[in-house]
Design a protein around this motif. Structure first.
Motif, PDB file in Angstrom:
ATOM      1  N   SER A 403       0.867  -1.180   0.000  1.00 14.59           N
ATOM      2  CA  SER A 403       0.000   0.000   0.000  1.00 14.59           C
ATOM      3  C   SER A 403       0.898   1.222   0.000  1.00 14.59           C
ATOM      4  CB  SER A 403      -0.907   0.011   1.237  1.00 14.59           C
ATOM      5  OG  SER A 403      -1.404   1.304   1.476  1.00 14.59           O
ATOM      6  N   LEU A 404       0.758   2.086  -0.993  1.00  9.11           N
ATOM      7  CA  LEU A 404       1.587   3.288  -1.035  1.00  9.11           C
ATOM      8  C   LEU A 404       1.303   4.207   0.150  1.00  9.11           C
ATOM      9  CD1 LEU A 404       1.555   4.059  -4.865  1.00  9.11           C
ATOM     10  CD2 LEU A 404       3.531   3.415  -3.474  1.00  9.11           C
ATOM     11  N   GLU A 405       0.038   4.238   0.586  1.00  6.64           N
ATOM     12  CA  GLU A 405      -0.283   5.052   1.768  1.00  6.64           C
ATOM     13  C   GLU A 405       0.477   4.540   3.001  1.00  6.64           C
ATOM     14  OE1 GLU A 405      -2.445   3.874  -0.378  1.00  6.64           O
ATOM     15  OE2 GLU A 405      -3.329   5.687  -1.240  1.00  6.64           O
ATOM     16  N   GLN A 406       0.516   3.229   3.152  1.00  7.55           N
ATOM     17  CA  GLN A 406       1.256   2.658   4.268  1.00  7.55           C
ATOM     18  C   GLN A 406       2.763   2.880   4.086  1.00  7.55           C
ATOM     19  OE1 GLN A 406       0.020   1.295   7.140  1.00  7.55           O
ATOM     20  NE2 GLN A 406       2.181   1.297   7.796  1.00  7.55           N
ATOM     21  N   SER A 407       3.209   2.841   2.830  1.00 12.64           N
ATOM     22  CA  SER A 407       4.638   3.065   2.560  1.00 12.64           C
ATOM     23  C   SER A 407       5.055   4.466   2.977  1.00 12.64           C
ATOM     24  CB  SER A 407       4.931   2.864   1.073  1.00 12.64           C
ATOM     25  OG  SER A 407       4.752   1.520   0.702  1.00 12.64           O
ATOM     26  N   VAL A 408       4.192   5.451   2.790  1.00 11.76           N
ATOM     27  CA  VAL A 408       4.504   6.818   3.242  1.00 11.76           C
ATOM     28  C   VAL A 408       4.747   6.829   4.745  1.00 11.76           C
ATOM     29  CG1 VAL A 408       3.559   9.142   3.551  1.00 11.76           C
ATOM     30  CG2 VAL A 408       3.281   7.970   1.355  1.00 11.76           C
TER      31      VAL A 408
END
Length: 616
Positions: A403-408
């Motif tokens: 998840s890119l949101e989680q990666s942030v």
């Protein structure tokens, strides 16, 4: 008499003064009454359209009179040659009409609707009918094709505002584009896949280029270098004329000795003639001497907006992320897990394994070297930017389960990245976002340019770089074997020249297994799964064959383990040869009839495209 007496009374100084003003007045009148630059080209363009219409009118009359098949073929050749002269300008300035006039004889979508399908039309459909499908009932079909062609030509003839369209810098760019078309499509059989009229058509294209530069000379746009261009065109024309056999034609010699120097001269003569470069970002760098230069392609054309073009800081950040497991949901996989730099950024597997390390995925992992030079990504062409591809892979439950949101959030908690994002995106309100993550990794992938193979070095002048077998292999690849009609020169992928702004797909009829005993068509529907159109059933994006020696196994499903198997598949006619071809197979032949030596030479050439010097 009075005028003579007047001159006699003048002093010598006064005589010269009057003479000067008479000459000056003559020059002024000549300049005042001459046509403006665009008017010369506009007049020429209109005349060429009328000439083509006239040729097709004669062709139509022959068809309506039901003249013999052999006579109609002669009409076709004359009409095509006439069109090819016009096409020097029309294919640049009228791309929509060009699709209607000169597209491959295949069904295509008229709009975004999957059911809005257009049947084959234009010159190549006529060629297919005349040279491959002709029978006693074909006259009606031919009449319709020719009527539709005339309608398109009439549309060109009636086009308004040609004067503003035909600006000198754009006309000059059309010459550059027409030269590229000869190199990449004109001599490969792309425009004439059945009749093999490529060489006379290439001569016609050169004649068209010569006619246009003569107009530019006459209107004063080209005031330097005309003789050099005319000589080079004449030399290129002469070489084709003296080597008329399509299968025996030495394309390597023609490109390196004649076409490349002509292209270079066209680029060089911009500056002394004060011809500007068209605005905007172009896929080709105008400063390049040829399309075989290492920096011939502008990577920024294939990137998002200017604010997200590649920089050294973004490449460094993207590289670190590429090898970091932090982007996967399980923290057990990175991008490099399926794209190994030691294997030209492929993985050597038939298809990659799911993140559970148990399940085989559907499609083969392609090389990332030079992958930025395309406008569609994934085998089904479902996204148009690397950023979109990267995001889709991250969020795929089987590939990265991320998840890119989680990666942030995760990257914010990693002190090693904070400074790298600030350096890479100093002008963004927030340096670390889901988009800057995708752009950073994509910037690294865009840096993986690998265009310095032995073949490339040969094309840049080092004639010792290729063996006789490799040279013959290229000539077969771009000629008899028809490989270059899908794997376009010089990138050898599906990025279609001469505009290089669209990536094509093909329907090959790939089997589900390598066994020739009771073969079955692979079940993957390809592009149709994305577009939902029947004409895209079993259609897959054309990949690059650069570094193909390092990226086995081959095809979208990894069905073939060796290049020998791949070449045999094409030589036999693809799915048609295996009798499993879908009804919309785009391969236009049954068999290539390549000898054992010819197949070996083609493979030798493909291996000469190996180059892993791209940044790691």
């Amino acid at each position: 008499m009075q005028l003579n007496n007047y001159f006699k009374r003048l002093t010598i100084q006064k005589k010269y003064t009057v003479f000067f003003f008479i000459v000056l007045g003559g020059i002024f009148c000549q300049s005042f009454f001459r046509l403006p630059a665009t008017a010369y080209i506009e007049d020429y363009y209109n005349k060429k359209i009328k000439e083509v219409k006239k040729e097709f009118a004669l062709f139509q009359q022959g068809s309506k009179k039901k003249l013999s098949h052999s006579v109609l073929k002669k009409y076709f050749l004359t009409s095509r040659v006439s069109y090819k002269k016009l096409a020097v300008l029309s294919e640049y300035f009228n791309p929509y009409e060009t699709i209607l006039l000169n597209s491959p004889a295949l069904e295509r979508l008229a709009s975004d609707s999957p059911d809005d399908i257009i049947s084959p039309d234009g010159f190549q459909a006529v060629e297919q009918l005349l040279y491959d499908e002709w029978n006693a009932t074909s006259y009606t079909k031919l009449d319709k094709y020719l009527t539709d062609i005339q309608k398109v030509l009439t549309r060109l003839e009636n086009e308004a505002d040609k004067k503003n369209m035909l600006k000198p810098e754009l006309v000059w760019d059309a010459l550059r584009s027409a030269t590229l078309r000869i190199i990449t499509l004109g001599i490969t059989g792309f425009d004439s896949p059945v009749a093999q009229l490529s060489l006379p058509e290439a001569i016609a294209s050169l004649d068209g280029i010569n006619e246009v530069i003569l107009q530019l000379k006459n209107d004063g746009t080209l005031h330097k270098g005309y003789s050099q261009l005319a000589m080079q065109i004449s030399a290129a024309r002469g070489y084709i004329k003296s080597h008329p056999d399509f299968n025996k034609f030495d394309r390597l010699v023609f490109i390196s000795k004649f076409a490349n120097p002509l292209y270079k001269q066209i680029n060089i003569l911009r500056e002394p003639n004060n011809i500007s470069i068209p605005g905007g970002v172009n896929p080709i760098n105008y400063a390049s001497a040829s399309i075989f230069d290492e920096n011939a392609f502008d990577i920024n054309f294939f990137s998002p907006g200017r604010e997200y073009w590649i920089t050294n800081e973004r490449i460094a950040l993207g590289k670190k992320l590429f090898y970091d497991n932090i982007l996967s949901g399980t923290r057990t996989r990175s991008c490099a897990s399926c794209h190994n730099p030691e294997q030209a950024f492929a993985d050597g597997l038939k298809t990659p394994v799911s993140i559970d390390n148990k399940t085989a995925l559907l499609r083969n992992s392609p090389s990332l070297l030079n992958c930025a030079f395309q406008t569609k990504f994934f085998y089904d062409s479902r996204v148009s930017l690397l950023e979109g591809q990267f995001s889709a892979v991250i969020h795929n439950a089987d590939e990265m389960q991320g998840s890119l949101e989680q990666s942030v959030i995760d990257i914010k908690n990693s002190p090693v990245y904070a400074d790298l994002f600030l350096k890479a995106y100093p002008n963004d309100i927030e340096a670390l976002t889901t988009y800057t993550i995708t752009n950073a990794v994509s910037s690294y992938v865009r840096s993986l340019v690998s265009l310095n193979s032995r073949f490339d070095k040969y094309m840049r002048g080092d004639e010792k770089k290729l063996t006789p077998s490799e040279k013959n292999g290229f000539n077969l690849f771009a000629g008899k074997a028809k490989c270059a009609t899908c794997h376009f020169i010089p990138l050898f992928n599906g990025l279609a020249p001469p505009v290089f702004n669209d990536t094509e797909s093909e329907i090959l009829g790939v089997p589900g297994s390598a066994s020739k005993i009771n073969p079955v068509l692979d079940k993957d529907s390809g592009k149709a799964g994305f577009t939902q159109s029947v004409i895209h059933n079993f259609s897959f994006k054309t990949p690059t064959i650069r570094n193909v020696a390092l990226t086995a196994p081959y095809m979208h499903n990894g069905v073939f383990n060796t290049l020998e198997e791949v070449v045999d598949f094409y030589n036999d006619g693809g799915g048609k040869g295996l009798k499993i071809d879908p009804p919309n197979q785009s391969l236009p032949f049954d068999k290539l009839n390549l000898s054992a030596k010819e197949k070996k030479d083609i493979i030798a050439f493909m291996k000469a495209l190996t180059d892993t010097s791209g940044k790691h």
